[in-house]
Write a protein that holds these residues in place. Structure first.
Motif, PDB file in Angstrom:
ATOM      1  N   LEU A 131       0.831  -1.199   0.000  1.00 51.65           N
ATOM      2  CA  LEU A 131       0.000   0.000   0.000  1.00 51.65           C
ATOM      3  C   LEU A 131       0.864   1.247   0.000  1.00 51.65           C
ATOM      4  N   SER A 132       0.367   2.283  -0.658  1.00 54.77           N
ATOM      5  CA  SER A 132       1.002   3.596  -0.668  1.00 54.77           C
ATOM      6  C   SER A 132      -0.008   4.600  -0.138  1.00 54.77           C
ATOM      7  N   ASP A 133       0.327   5.230   0.998  1.00 55.88           N
ATOM      8  CA  ASP A 133      -0.621   6.146   1.643  1.00 55.88           C
ATOM      9  C   ASP A 133      -1.977   5.470   1.843  1.00 55.88           C
ATOM     10  N   ASP A 134      -1.948   4.211   2.283  1.00 58.23           N
ATOM     11  CA  ASP A 134      -3.125   3.400   2.589  1.00 58.23           C
ATOM     12  C   ASP A 134      -3.926   2.988   1.342  1.00 58.23           C
ATOM     13  N   THR A 135      -3.391   3.255   0.154  1.00 57.41           N
ATOM     14  CA  THR A 135      -4.046   2.840  -1.084  1.00 57.41           C
ATOM     15  C   THR A 135      -3.329   1.619  -1.645  1.00 57.41           C
ATOM     16  N   PRO A 136      -4.027   0.524  -1.937  1.00 58.70           N
ATOM     17  CA  PRO A 136      -3.366  -0.653  -2.509  1.00 58.70           C
ATOM     18  C   PRO A 136      -2.741  -0.327  -3.866  1.00 58.70           C
ATOM     19  N   VAL A 137      -1.472  -0.664  -4.030  1.00 62.85           N
ATOM     20  CA  VAL A 137      -0.794  -0.421  -5.307  1.00 62.85           C
ATOM     21  C   VAL A 137      -0.282  -1.702  -5.944  1.00 62.85           C
ATOM     22  N   ALA A 138      -0.165  -2.785  -5.168  1.00 59.54           N
ATOM     23  CA  ALA A 138       0.387  -4.009  -5.748  1.00 59.54           C
ATOM     24  C   ALA A 138       0.087  -5.215  -4.867  1.00 59.54           C
ATOM     25  N   LEU A 139      -0.010  -6.361  -5.529  1.00 55.74           N
ATOM     26  CA  LEU A 139       0.007  -7.659  -4.864  1.00 55.74           C
ATOM     27  C   LEU A 139       1.370  -8.282  -5.117  1.00 55.74           C
ATOM     28  N   PHE A 140       1.869  -9.040  -4.162  1.00 56.31           N
ATOM     29  CA  PHE A 140       3.168  -9.670  -4.369  1.00 56.31           C
ATOM     30  C   PHE A 140       3.165 -11.104  -3.858  1.00 56.31           C
ATOM     31  N   ARG A 141       4.013 -11.921  -4.464  1.00 52.06           N
ATOM     32  CA  ARG A 141       4.292 -13.270  -3.973  1.00 52.06           C
ATOM     33  C   ARG A 141       5.794 -13.491  -4.078  1.00 52.06           C
ATOM     34  N   TRP A 223       2.200  -7.729  -8.928  1.00 51.64           N
ATOM     35  CA  TRP A 223       1.165  -7.241  -9.837  1.00 51.64           C
ATOM     36  C   TRP A 223       0.813  -5.816  -9.425  1.00 51.64           C
ATOM     37  N   PHE A 224       1.258  -4.837 -10.220  1.00 58.62           N
ATOM     38  CA  PHE A 224       1.056  -3.421  -9.917  1.00 58.62           C
ATOM     39  C   PHE A 224      -0.217  -2.901 -10.571  1.00 58.62           C
ATOM     40  N   VAL A 225      -0.955  -2.046  -9.846  1.00 58.50           N
ATOM     41  CA  VAL A 225      -2.120  -1.379 -10.432  1.00 58.50           C
ATOM     42  C   VAL A 225      -1.613  -0.400 -11.493  1.00 58.50           C
ATOM     43  N   GLY A 226      -2.129  -0.538 -12.717  1.00 58.31           N
ATOM     44  CA  GLY A 226      -1.575   0.196 -13.850  1.00 58.31           C
ATOM     45  C   GLY A 226      -1.603   1.704 -13.717  1.00 58.31           C
ATOM     46  N   ASP A 227      -2.655   2.269 -13.088  1.00 57.22           N
ATOM     47  CA  ASP A 227      -2.756   3.730 -13.034  1.00 57.22           C
ATOM     48  C   ASP A 227      -2.271   4.306 -11.700  1.00 57.22           C
ATOM     49  N   ARG A 228      -1.674   3.466 -10.848  1.00 57.69           N
ATOM     50  CA  ARG A 228      -1.186   3.967  -9.554  1.00 57.69           C
ATOM     51  C   ARG A 228       0.339   3.910  -9.438  1.00 57.69           C
ATOM     52  N   ILE A 229       0.971   3.191 -10.340  1.00 57.02           N
ATOM     53  CA  ILE A 229       2.414   3.021 -10.293  1.00 57.02           C
ATOM     54  C   ILE A 229       2.990   3.214 -11.696  1.00 57.02           C
ATOM     55  N   THR A 230       4.084   3.964 -11.783  1.00 60.89           N
ATOM     56  CA  THR A 230       4.854   4.060 -13.014  1.00 60.89           C
ATOM     57  C   THR A 230       6.183   3.361 -12.788  1.00 60.89           C
ATOM     58  N   LEU A 231       6.417   2.266 -13.490  1.00 59.75           N
ATOM     59  CA  LEU A 231       7.667   1.540 -13.337  1.00 59.75           C
ATOM     60  C   LEU A 231       8.763   2.250 -14.121  1.00 59.75           C
ATOM     61  N   VAL A 232       9.859   2.545 -13.425  1.00 57.22           N
ATOM     62  CA  VAL A 232      10.984   3.248 -14.029  1.00 57.22           C
ATOM     63  C   VAL A 232      12.165   2.290 -14.064  1.00 57.22           C
ATOM     64  N   LEU A 233      12.623   1.917 -15.259  1.00 53.28           N
ATOM     65  CA  LEU A 233      13.703   0.946 -15.421  1.00 53.28           C
ATOM     66  C   LEU A 233      15.024   1.667 -15.601  1.00 53.28           C
ATOM     67  N   ASP A 234      16.058   1.223 -14.875  1.00 50.37           N
ATOM     68  CA  ASP A 234      17.377   1.758 -15.152  1.00 50.37           C
ATOM     69  C   ASP A 234      17.992   0.981 -16.316  1.00 50.37           C
ATOM     70  N   ASP A 235      19.143   1.440 -16.807  1.00 53.28           N
ATOM     71  CA  ASP A 235      19.728   0.860 -18.014  1.00 53.28           C
ATOM     72  C   ASP A 235      20.068  -0.620 -17.839  1.00 53.28           C
ATOM     73  N   GLN A 236      20.484  -0.995 -16.627  1.00 50.08           N
ATOM     74  CA  GLN A 236      20.886  -2.381 -16.400  1.00 50.08           C
ATOM     75  C   GLN A 236      19.705  -3.333 -16.555  1.00 50.08           C
ATOM     76  N   VAL A 237      18.534  -2.918 -16.012  1.00 47.92           N
ATOM     77  CA  VAL A 237      17.371  -3.784 -16.067  1.00 47.92           C
ATOM     78  C   VAL A 237      16.707  -3.724 -17.429  1.00 47.92           C
ATOM     79  N   ALA A 238      16.728  -2.558 -18.052  1.00 48.18           N
ATOM     80  CA  ALA A 238      16.049  -2.418 -19.348  1.00 48.18           C
ATOM     81  C   ALA A 238      16.608  -3.366 -20.388  1.00 48.18           C
ATOM     82  N   GLY A 239      17.840  -3.806 -20.201  1.00 51.39           N
ATOM     83  CA  GLY A 239      18.432  -4.704 -21.165  1.00 51.39           C
ATOM     84  C   GLY A 239      18.151  -6.165 -20.904  1.00 51.39           C
TER      85      GLY A 239
END
Length: 241
Positions: A131-141, A223-239
């Motif tokens: 949760l971010s500021d009490d708002t669910p943003v992702a499920l994880f396993r 599993w991120f909520v599409g309109d609540r999180i913007t995934l930002v990839l650095d160069d190492q991961v983007a490749g």
């Protein structure tokens, strides 16, 4: 000249109030009953107006909680070190986690391959809601090798933080070895847990974390909520594939 439908007039009023800052990102709107009393209409008319706000991308409904003004998506960095609390704190948000399940069971084929262990070897499985500021943003396993980290389940129960639990179990540091990103739509169960509509867009990441010797210590799905999180990839991961 045709009259403006009442529901549209209500939607326009609320849109103008949101634009004027009467309701800020993350704020909860008045209930259907309160809006119906304010505008002197039935709740069906109010519901139609709220649906229009949602269609415009101004609000989202959380089951059992109400209708909220959409906040700006939170930047979430995917790099060599992916840390939930650090990412959200740096974005100015308050991070919390809610544990859904924590169990030890035999690994399946994918888990065993990712953790480089025989299929059926025991793993700790940690599932929860971020949760971010009490708002669910992702499920994880997250899945961990139980033989190597026999007390990790106890540490996860105590800390709820993967980083702190791994440190207590003897893994002083770990980094991301690979990340896969896939666009998905929310299942009925995911929608219920995340407070979104079934079929809403979500982003799934599948990652493997390794210790300083390069040995896998975590196989994770998020599993991120599409309109609540913007995934930002650095160069190492983007490749990565």
């Amino acid at each position: 000249m045709p009259k403006t439908p009442v529901w549209r007039a209500i939607a326009t009023t609320l849109t103008d109030e949101i634009a004027a800052g009467h309701y800020r990102p993350g704020d909860k709107l008045p209930t259907e009953a309160e809006l119906a009393a304010r505008f002197g209409v039935n709740r069906h008319t109010v519901r139609r107006a709220l649906s229009d706000l949602s269609d415009q991308g101004l609000t989202h409904a959380r089951r059992g909680s109400g209708v909220f003004v959409l906040a700006e998506p939170t930047d979430y960095r995917i790099g060599k070190r992916v840390r939930f609390h650090q990412n959200l704190t740096e974005a100015g948000r308050m991070p919390t986690k809610r544990v859904l399940t924590l169990q030890t069971r035999p690994s399946d084929q994918d888990e065993a391959a990712a953790l480089q262990m025989p299929q059926g070897a025991m793993v700790h499985v940690y599932e929860g809601l971020s949760l971010s500021d009490d708002t669910p943003v992702a499920l994880f396993r997250s899945v961990f090798p139980a033989e190597r980290l026999p007390d990790l389940d106890r540490h996860l129960t105590h800390f709820k933080s993967v980083t702190k639990a791994l440190r207590a179990a003897g893994v002083s540091d770990y980094t991301r070895a690979s990340t896969r990103l896939t666009a998905k739509t929310a299942t009925a169960t995911q929608a219920l847990q995340l407070g979104i509509s079934e079929g809403a867009p979500i982003l799934r990441t599948v990652g493997i974390n390794v210790d300083m010797d390069g040995q896998p210590v975590e196989f994770g799905h998020t599993w991120f909520v599409g309109d609540r999180i913007t995934l930002v990839l650095d160069d190492q991961v983007a490749g990565n594939p």
